[in-house]
Design a protein around this motif. Structure first.
Motif, PDB file in Angstrom:
ATOM      1  N   LYS A 179       0.806  -1.216   0.000  1.00  0.00           N
ATOM      2  CA  LYS A 179       0.000   0.000   0.000  1.00  0.00           C
ATOM      3  C   LYS A 179       0.844   1.273   0.000  1.00  0.00           C
ATOM      4  CE  LYS A 179      -4.155  -1.943   2.088  1.00  0.00           C
ATOM      5  NZ  LYS A 179      -5.134  -1.850   3.208  1.00  0.00           N
ATOM      6  N   LYS A 180       1.939   1.276   0.738  1.00  0.00           N
ATOM      7  CA  LYS A 180       2.749   2.487   0.818  1.00  0.00           C
ATOM      8  C   LYS A 180       3.318   2.865  -0.544  1.00  0.00           C
ATOM      9  CE  LYS A 180       6.727   4.601   3.132  1.00  0.00           C
ATOM     10  NZ  LYS A 180       7.818   4.417   4.126  1.00  0.00           N
ATOM     11  N   TRP A 182       2.377   1.706  -3.472  1.00  0.00           N
ATOM     12  CA  TRP A 182       1.252   1.901  -4.393  1.00  0.00           C
ATOM     13  C   TRP A 182       0.717   3.335  -4.304  1.00  0.00           C
ATOM     14  CZ3 TRP A 182      -4.037   2.861  -3.647  1.00  0.00           C
ATOM     15  CH2 TRP A 182      -4.890   2.589  -4.728  1.00  0.00           C
ATOM     16  N   ASN A 183       0.622   3.856  -3.091  1.00  0.00           N
ATOM     17  CA  ASN A 183       0.169   5.236  -2.908  1.00  0.00           C
ATOM     18  C   ASN A 183       1.154   6.220  -3.522  1.00  0.00           C
ATOM     19  OD1 ASN A 183      -2.308   6.060  -0.948  1.00  0.00           O
ATOM     20  ND2 ASN A 183      -1.625   3.973  -0.496  1.00  0.00           N
ATOM     21  N   GLU A 184       2.447   5.960  -3.352  1.00  0.00           N
ATOM     22  CA  GLU A 184       3.456   6.831  -3.945  1.00  0.00           C
ATOM     23  C   GLU A 184       3.336   6.836  -5.471  1.00  0.00           C
ATOM     24  OE1 GLU A 184       6.897   6.127  -0.490  1.00  0.00           O
ATOM     25  OE2 GLU A 184       7.049   5.137  -2.450  1.00  0.00           O
ATOM     26  N   GLU A 187       0.190   8.736  -6.598  1.00  0.00           N
ATOM     27  CA  GLU A 187       0.403  10.179  -6.510  1.00  0.00           C
ATOM     28  C   GLU A 187       1.174  10.692  -7.731  1.00  0.00           C
ATOM     29  OE1 GLU A 187       1.363  13.385  -2.956  1.00  0.00           O
ATOM     30  OE2 GLU A 187       2.139  11.334  -2.790  1.00  0.00           O
ATOM     31  N   ASP A 211      -8.039   2.638  -0.485  1.00  0.00           N
ATOM     32  CA  ASP A 211      -6.680   2.484   0.035  1.00  0.00           C
ATOM     33  C   ASP A 211      -5.822   3.725  -0.161  1.00  0.00           C
ATOM     34  OD1 ASP A 211      -6.908  -0.195   0.995  1.00  0.00           O
ATOM     35  OD2 ASP A 211      -6.850  -0.905  -1.073  1.00  0.00           O
ATOM     36  N   ILE A 212      -6.403   4.790  -0.682  1.00  0.00           N
ATOM     37  CA  ILE A 212      -5.638   6.033  -0.854  1.00  0.00           C
ATOM     38  C   ILE A 212      -5.379   6.654   0.520  1.00  0.00           C
ATOM     39  CG2 ILE A 212      -5.678   8.370  -1.817  1.00  0.00           C
ATOM     40  CD1 ILE A 212      -7.394   7.289  -4.093  1.00  0.00           C
ATOM     41  N   LYS A 213      -4.119   6.946   0.812  1.00  0.00           N
ATOM     42  CA  LYS A 213      -3.744   7.448   2.131  1.00  0.00           C
ATOM     43  C   LYS A 213      -3.142   8.853   2.105  1.00  0.00           C
ATOM     44  CE  LYS A 213      -4.952   3.515   3.881  1.00  0.00           C
ATOM     45  NZ  LYS A 213      -6.256   3.407   4.595  1.00  0.00           N
ATOM     46  N   PHE A 214      -2.907   9.423   0.930  1.00  0.00           N
ATOM     47  CA  PHE A 214      -2.300  10.744   0.862  1.00  0.00           C
ATOM     48  C   PHE A 214      -3.364  11.802   0.581  1.00  0.00           C
ATOM     49  CE2 PHE A 214      -2.160   8.772  -3.312  1.00  0.00           C
ATOM     50  CZ  PHE A 214      -2.592   9.776  -4.162  1.00  0.00           C
TER      51      PHE A 214
END
Length: 243
Positions: A179-180, A182-184, A187, A211-214
């Protein structure tokens, strides 16, 4: 039969969302409000037209009577045919799905890419608007003043290290990179689409949008996964010039 949700007013649209992992249906009244609950069943393996159309018949049998149909399909649509089907069986390539359903169900059918249908349910109809759907693969659609620019398959476009957007941002990419990371990557992809398409607003949908965290940039909005069905009424509205 699916439980009634809102008052029925005609025309009633049967909204069908065909996905790589699930198949969903819902009936919508003339205002686009659900008159049934959403029904969902897993996409069969192998995901052939024969198997999937049999499932659609079973789902349809649980719906109330309807006047017309909107189908969202995960691939390029041209002249009522499914021209690509990256996450389904190759038998779908060149399949005349619109004609098949109209003949079988005896109702008029609008057939569009699944991301486009979800986009229709989200867009304002002004300026350049884009949608990315994060699911089994990576769906995409772009609209100019409410008009769909058909044929866009950004997910299969080469992006990094000779691999496509979908290989990084689809479900397999999420599982592979975590997930980390993937989010990068997501973005970076959002920034890339802004430079490439100069959109005025970007919408993000699909099951993995959760699952988007940013923090998303201005003019980027996460939309409900149900828009893939609720957009079924908007497809008709835009096609009839009533948006």
């Amino acid at each position: 039969m699916a439980k009634k949700q809102a008052r029925t007013s005609h025309p009633v649209t049967l909204a069908v969302d065909i996905g790589g992992s699930g198949m969903k249906v819902m009936a919508l009244n003339s205002k686009g409000s659900p008159v049934t609950e959403r029904l969902r069943t897993p996409t069969p393996e192998p995901a052939t037209p024969v198997k999937m159309l049999a499932i659609l018949d079973k789902l349809k049998a649980q719906m109330p009577s309807f006047d017309r149909v909107t189908v969202g399909f995960p691939g390029v649509i041209k002249d009522g045919k499914t021209m690509t089907a990256a996450n389904l069986h190759p038998d779908w390539i060149g399949y005349a799905l619109k004609a098949r359903l109209e003949s079988h169900w005896k109702k008029p059918v609008q057939l569009a890419n699944d991301a486009a249908v979800q986009g229709y349910g989200a867009i304002s109809g002004k300026g350049v608007e884009m949608i990315l759907t994060l699911g089994t693969g990576l769906g995409s659609a772009i609209f100019i003043d409410g008009h769909l620019c058909s044929g866009l398959e950004l997910g299969h476009h080469p992006w990094r290290k000779g691999k496509t957007y979908e290989e990084f941002l689809g479900r397999k990419g999420l599982k592979k990179h975590g997930k980390k990371r993937w989010n990068e990557l997501l973005e970076k992809a959002i920034e890339q689409t802004a430079h490439t398409f100069n959109w005025d607003h970007l919408y993000i949908g699909g099951g993995n949008a959760k699952d988007i965290k940013f923090k998303l940039p201005a003019h980027v909005t996460v939309v409900s996964n149900e828009d893939g069905l609720l957009g079924g009424i908007a497809v008709w509205r835009f096609s009839e010039g009533k948006a």
